[in-house]
Design a protein around this motif. Sequence first.
Motif, PDB file in Angstrom:
ATOM      1  N   GLN A   1       4.246  -8.280  -2.575  1.00 23.20           N
ATOM      2  CA  GLN A   1       3.461  -9.032  -3.560  1.00 23.20           C
ATOM      3  C   GLN A   1       2.569  -8.159  -4.422  1.00 23.20           C
ATOM      4  OE1 GLN A   1       3.999 -12.237  -4.138  1.00 23.20           O
ATOM      5  NE2 GLN A   1       5.426 -12.385  -2.434  1.00 23.20           N
ATOM      6  N   GLY A   2       2.298  -6.935  -3.989  1.00 29.69           N
ATOM      7  CA  GLY A   2       1.387  -6.069  -4.724  1.00 29.69           C
ATOM      8  C   GLY A   2      -0.059  -6.422  -4.377  1.00 29.69           C
ATOM      9  N   HIS A   3      -0.972  -5.819  -5.097  1.00 32.01           N
ATOM     10  CA  HIS A   3      -2.397  -6.027  -4.827  1.00 32.01           C
ATOM     11  C   HIS A   3      -3.097  -6.850  -5.895  1.00 32.01           C
ATOM     12  CE1 HIS A   3      -2.582  -3.449  -1.296  1.00 32.01           C
ATOM     13  NE2 HIS A   3      -1.753  -2.642  -1.934  1.00 32.01           N
TER      14      HIS A   3
ATOM     15  N   GLY B   1       0.877  -9.757 -11.356  1.00 34.01           N
ATOM     16  CA  GLY B   1       1.859  -8.965 -12.065  1.00 34.01           C
ATOM     17  C   GLY B   1       2.377  -7.758 -11.306  1.00 34.01           C
ATOM     18  N   GLN B   2       2.007  -7.606 -10.039  1.00 32.56           N
ATOM     19  CA  GLN B   2       2.434  -6.436  -9.276  1.00 32.56           C
ATOM     20  C   GLN B   2       3.560  -6.731  -8.284  1.00 32.56           C
ATOM     21  OE1 GLN B   2      -0.935  -4.649  -7.369  1.00 32.56           O
ATOM     22  NE2 GLN B   2      -1.840  -3.975  -9.282  1.00 32.56           N
TER      23      GLN B   2
END
Length: 101
Positions: free
Chosen positions: A45-47, A50-51
């Motif tokens: 999912q990223g941090h 948009g990640q």
Amino acid sequence: MSRPWPQALNFSSGRKVLDIQFDDGRRFAIPFETLRVESPSAEVQGHGPGQKKTVTGKANVLITQADPVGRYAVRLVFDDGHDSGIFTWDYLYALGEASAA
């Protein structure tokens, strides 16, 4: 209204799905591939917004272990080594609804 609570989880390696039943009567069959590519981990999912990373090539992934996390979630271990996603009951319910649509 209270949140739906899981009553049963069954991991079917042959069908490659998590069968999950909630106390509101809903039942879902969530493919292992969906669980892997939609893992709530920061790795996927990223941090931040948009990640999110696109994960591919997981059609044959299996779940090798499921560990309870308190009373609110389960940590799934996949045979590709991914093990950092903590799946809350709410998140599994949402994935189940999306898989059923």
